[in-house]
Design a protein around this motif. Structure first.
Motif, PDB file in Angstrom:
ATOM      1  N   UNK A   1       0.790  22.391  -0.960  1.00 48.89           N
ATOM      2  CA  UNK A   1       0.535  23.127   0.287  1.00 48.89           C
ATOM      3  C   UNK A   1       0.095  22.198   1.416  1.00 48.89           C
ATOM      4  N   UNK A   2      -0.707  21.186   1.106  1.00 51.08           N
ATOM      5  CA  UNK A   2      -1.170  20.270   2.154  1.00 51.08           C
ATOM      6  C   UNK A   2       0.007  19.480   2.727  1.00 51.08           C
ATOM      7  N   UNK A   3       0.889  18.994   1.863  1.00 47.69           N
ATOM      8  CA  UNK A   3       2.061  18.269   2.340  1.00 47.69           C
ATOM      9  C   UNK A   3       2.911  19.139   3.263  1.00 47.69           C
ATOM     10  N   UNK A   4       3.115  20.404   2.859  1.00 49.68           N
ATOM     11  CA  UNK A   4       3.946  21.292   3.674  1.00 49.68           C
ATOM     12  C   UNK A   4       3.252  21.634   4.995  1.00 49.68           C
ATOM     13  N   UNK A   5       1.957  21.921   4.941  1.00 46.20           N
ATOM     14  CA  UNK A   5       1.236  22.324   6.151  1.00 46.20           C
ATOM     15  C   UNK A   5       1.203  21.211   7.188  1.00 46.20           C
ATOM     16  N   UNK A   6       1.128  19.970   6.727  1.00 42.97           N
ATOM     17  CA  UNK A   6       1.031  18.837   7.647  1.00 42.97           C
ATOM     18  C   UNK A   6       2.387  18.158   7.882  1.00 42.97           C
ATOM     19  N   UNK A   7       3.444  18.740   7.318  1.00 46.34           N
ATOM     20  CA  UNK A   7       4.778  18.216   7.558  1.00 46.34           C
ATOM     21  C   UNK A   7       4.973  16.819   7.026  1.00 46.34           C
ATOM     22  N   UNK A   8       4.349  16.516   5.892  1.00 46.57           N
ATOM     23  CA  UNK A   8       4.347  15.153   5.356  1.00 46.57           C
ATOM     24  C   UNK A   8       5.278  15.065   4.147  1.00 46.57           C
ATOM     25  N   UNK A   9       6.172  14.111   4.181  1.00 49.61           N
ATOM     26  CA  UNK A   9       6.983  13.793   3.003  1.00 49.61           C
ATOM     27  C   UNK A   9       6.824  12.318   2.648  1.00 49.61           C
ATOM     28  N   UNK A  10       6.868  11.465   3.680  1.00 48.89           N
ATOM     29  CA  UNK A  10       6.636  10.042   3.470  1.00 48.89           C
ATOM     30  C   UNK A  10       5.141   9.750   3.518  1.00 48.89           C
ATOM     31  N   UNK A  11       4.716   8.538   3.140  1.00 48.67           N
ATOM     32  CA  UNK A  11       3.306   8.176   3.275  1.00 48.67           C
ATOM     33  C   UNK A  11       2.838   8.369   4.718  1.00 48.67           C
ATOM     34  N   UNK A  12       1.639   8.926   4.877  1.00 52.91           N
ATOM     35  CA  UNK A  12       1.143   9.232   6.225  1.00 52.91           C
ATOM     36  C   UNK A  12      -0.376   9.266   6.239  1.00 52.91           C
ATOM     37  N   UNK A  13      -0.926   8.995   7.405  1.00 52.28           N
ATOM     38  CA  UNK A  13      -2.352   9.120   7.669  1.00 52.28           C
ATOM     39  C   UNK A  13      -2.548  10.237   8.693  1.00 52.28           C
ATOM     40  N   UNK A  14      -3.463  11.152   8.394  1.00 46.10           N
ATOM     41  CA  UNK A  14      -3.773  12.258   9.304  1.00 46.10           C
ATOM     42  C   UNK A  14      -5.262  12.192   9.633  1.00 46.10           C
ATOM     43  N   UNK A  15      -5.559  11.995  10.903  1.00 42.74           N
ATOM     44  CA  UNK A  15      -6.948  11.988  11.353  1.00 42.74           C
ATOM     45  C   UNK A  15      -7.248  13.338  11.978  1.00 42.74           C
TER      46      UNK A  15
ATOM     47  N   UNK B   1      -1.921  10.496   2.750  1.00 35.26           N
ATOM     48  CA  UNK B   1      -0.921  11.062   1.849  1.00 35.26           C
ATOM     49  C   UNK B   1      -0.074   9.930   1.257  1.00 35.26           C
ATOM     50  N   UNK B   2      -0.115   9.793  -0.073  1.00 35.55           N
ATOM     51  CA  UNK B   2       0.702   8.787  -0.739  1.00 35.55           C
ATOM     52  C   UNK B   2      -0.106   7.589  -1.194  1.00 35.55           C
ATOM     53  N   UNK B   3       0.267   7.058  -2.357  1.00 33.06           N
ATOM     54  CA  UNK B   3      -0.445   5.913  -2.930  1.00 33.06           C
ATOM     55  C   UNK B   3      -0.360   4.678  -2.041  1.00 33.06           C
ATOM     56  N   UNK B   4       0.702   4.610  -1.222  1.00 35.48           N
ATOM     57  CA  UNK B   4       0.909   3.431  -0.388  1.00 35.48           C
ATOM     58  C   UNK B   4      -0.186   3.260   0.662  1.00 35.48           C
ATOM     59  N   UNK B   5      -0.840   4.353   1.067  1.00 32.87           N
ATOM     60  CA  UNK B   5      -1.872   4.255   2.104  1.00 32.87           C
ATOM     61  C   UNK B   5      -3.277   4.444   1.544  1.00 32.87           C
ATOM     62  N   UNK B   6      -3.401   4.607   0.226  1.00 32.12           N
ATOM     63  CA  UNK B   6      -4.713   4.866  -0.369  1.00 32.12           C
ATOM     64  C   UNK B   6      -5.690   3.727  -0.077  1.00 32.12           C
ATOM     65  N   UNK B   7      -5.229   2.487  -0.154  1.00 36.12           N
ATOM     66  CA  UNK B   7      -6.111   1.362   0.132  1.00 36.12           C
ATOM     67  C   UNK B   7      -6.593   1.361   1.568  1.00 36.12           C
ATOM     68  N   UNK B   8      -5.693   1.679   2.506  1.00 32.36           N
ATOM     69  CA  UNK B   8      -6.074   1.729   3.916  1.00 32.36           C
ATOM     70  C   UNK B   8      -7.083   2.832   4.167  1.00 32.36           C
ATOM     71  N   UNK B   9      -6.926   3.958   3.462  1.00 34.54           N
ATOM     72  CA  UNK B   9      -7.865   5.070   3.620  1.00 34.54           C
ATOM     73  C   UNK B   9      -9.266   4.636   3.206  1.00 34.54           C
ATOM     74  N   UNK B  10      -9.375   3.993   2.050  1.00 31.53           N
ATOM     75  CA  UNK B  10     -10.677   3.535   1.590  1.00 31.53           C
ATOM     76  C   UNK B  10     -11.294   2.515   2.535  1.00 31.53           C
ATOM     77  N   UNK B  11     -10.481   1.610   3.039  1.00 32.43           N
ATOM     78  CA  UNK B  11     -10.973   0.570   3.942  1.00 32.43           C
ATOM     79  C   UNK B  11     -11.472   1.185   5.256  1.00 32.43           C
ATOM     80  N   UNK B  12     -10.709   2.121   5.837  1.00 28.17           N
ATOM     81  CA  UNK B  12     -11.116   2.751   7.099  1.00 28.17           C
ATOM     82  C   UNK B  12     -12.371   3.601   6.910  1.00 28.17           C
TER      83      UNK B  12
END
Length: 519
Positions: free
Chosen positions: A474-488, A439-450
């Motif tokens: 809806x995804x942000x609300x369901x996962x309680x995400x407001x700041x950049x986050x990774x959900x596995x 969630x968030x552009x700040x972690x997009x690079x890490x997502x692709x790398x992982x």
């Protein structure tokens, strides 16, 4: 008969009920070699357990049969209660229930167990696997490399693992030497069966009760001409229960329903059910495991049996697939017992309580079987060693049911894919791998790398970063995400990890799988 020792499969499953079939599909779709045998010469046509809970519908969507199940069953069947022959009320305890973005199935599904098994067999056949009927596992020997199962016809089958899904009288469990702790109450029994009945509405579940505490229920089974008949047994002159028969069913019906001119016909199943509350003390001995009724049996109130077994299989399937592929740390299989034994204990406790409530409810004109609707199953495994808390959640919220945490069921949410087409997260999770959401552009690079480093084990998606778009939030609300986050998300659609640190994802996966990330 199987001569000598047959080919060595990854997993041999004993028992082709809903549990065994679900496990076989889960293994087959993950590429494991699976063989499933069943003692019965042909599939049964009995209604037996007749309800799928909302969480089980989510599980079976992942397995690939929920759409077919919804077409075969019904989600709307009011309860019609009579007391001493007089109509009391019609009720639908889920009348106001509505699907939500995070939970698409707001109510359970009425469907015969044989129909669920038929759909699972068809799904399994799509992977090239058929049930071997008339083949019973009577015992086994195991060593460091695998299990040799002994068959009733004198044959043997060699496999890496054996899973006993062979019911409450499980021969696999007995051969394991596992205790089956609990009680059987011979003083409490019911007769149950499938019959036809002309002249009775099929639009409601009929419940006739009397002031003496007895009664009879007729539940129309979708897709058939049959009703499931349930009642206390008819007693003989000596006060002992008589064996179930069409004639005794008719006498019970005439006594409590008092509906003239209705004749019960065409019985296809007649059975006796006794109150059993039992649970295995272990679910694993080396390379042999237990699931479903072979591991736990309990009162029928609440319809938890088939649901608990299917969810056992869903929990075990991905773990066993990784183990057979040599990709899992040996401790991963231990988490099956760690996560499912407490659920089995809960099911035994709640179903026993619900059964007592049903027996009390039949004595009260204003209540009915709907008063015993069970709480939802499958909400998660917060106690599991696979659900260690992470820095993204305040420790004070660990026990808060409204705050998503590792171990919890992963919520659904409507999104848009890279092409702008609608897609639900549950559809994304249908892939048999782990799923990483960023969630968030700040972690997009890490997502692709992982995703690239763990290709084959993890599918990775940047939310609002090109892969998926959370267009309604809806995804942000369901996962309680407001700041950049990774959900596995685990392969069985439970939250594995909530973090901001890509290194925590790597560390988590390294504790579970024996894979070296690609450079």
């Amino acid at each position: 008969m199987t001569d000598g020792v047959a080919r060595n499969e990854d997993v041999l499953i004993a028992g082709a009920g809903p549990t065994g079939l679900t496990l076989a599909v889960e293994l087959a779709r993950r590429g494991a070699g699976v063989r499933i045998v069943d003692a019965a010469p042909v599939p049964h046509q009995e209604s037996r357990g007749k309800g799928l809970q909302p969480r089980t519908l989510e599980v079976l969507e992942d397995v690939g049969i929920t759409e077919r199940a919804l077409a075969a069953g019904t989600t709307r069947l009011p309860f019609r209660k009579y007391f001493d022959g007089a109509h009391v009320n019609d009720t639908d305890p889920f009348a106001d229930a509505r699907p939500t973005p995070d939970a698409p199935y707001e109510r359970g599904l009425l469907i015969g167990q044989w129909q669920v098994e038929k759909l699972l067999r068809e799904r399994l056949a799509e992977f090239g696997v058929d049930v071997e009927s008339g083949t019973e596992v009577t015992g086994f020997e195991q060593d460091e490399d695998g299990v040799t199962a002994f068959l009733a016809d004198g044959g043997r089958i060699r496999a890496g693992y054996l899973v006993g899904c062979d019911g409450g009288r499980s021969r696999v469990r007995k051969a394991m030497g596992v205790r089956f702790d609990g009680t059987t109450d011979e003083t409490q029994s019911m007769v149950v069966g499938d019959v036809e009945a002309e002249g009775i509405s099929r639009d409601v579940w009929h419940q006739w009760f009397a002031s003496d505490g007895a009664g009879v229920m007729l539940c129309p089974m979708p897709g058939t001409n049959s009703f499931q008949f349930q009642s206390g047994p008819e007693l003989g002159a000596d006060g002992e229960p008589l064996p179930p028969s069409l004639e005794s069913f008719q006498r019970i019906f005439d006594r409590y329903a008092g509906v003239p001119g209705v004749t019960l016909t065409d019985p296809t199943w007649l059975s006796v059910w006794r109150v059993n509350v039992r649970m295995a003390d272990r679910l694993r001995v080396g390379r042999v495991l237990l699931a479903g009724d072979a591991a736990h049996i309990h009162p029928i109130a609440g319809g938890l049996g088939m649901n608990t077994g299917i969810q056992d299989a869903y929990n075990l399937g991905w773990k066993l697939a990784l183990a057979t592929a040599g990709l899992a740390d040996p401790g991963l299989l231990d988490t099956y017992e760690q996560e499912r034994l407490p659920v089995a204990a809960w099911a035994l406790g709640i179903s026993t309580e619900l059964y007592a409530r049903v027996r009390e409810a039949v004595r009260e004109p204003g209540t009915g079987v709907e008063a015993a609707a069970p709480p939802p199953m499958g909400t998660g495994y917060r106690w599991s060693s696979l659900a260690e808390p992470t820095a993204t959640r305040d420790p004070a919220t660990v026990g808060d049911p409204d705050v998503l945490r590792p171990g919890d069921r992963a919520p659904d949410a409507p999104c848009l894919d890279a092409s702008g087409d609608p897609v639900r997260l549950f559809q994304v999770y249908a892939d048999p791998r782990f799923t990483l959401l960023g969630f968030g552009a700040e972690v997009a690079g890490a997502v692709g790398k992982l995703g690239a480093e763990y290709e084959g084990l993890v599918q990775a998606f940047a939310i609002d970063g090109g892969d998926l778009r959370d267009h309604e939030g809806h995804a942000h609300r369901a996962y309680g995400v407001s700041d950049p986050a990774l959900v596995l998300v685990r392969p069985d659609n439970h939250v594995a990890l909530l973090t901001r640190d890509p290194d925590e994802v790597t560390e988590y996966l390294s504790r579970i799988v024996l894979i070296t990330p690609k450079e």
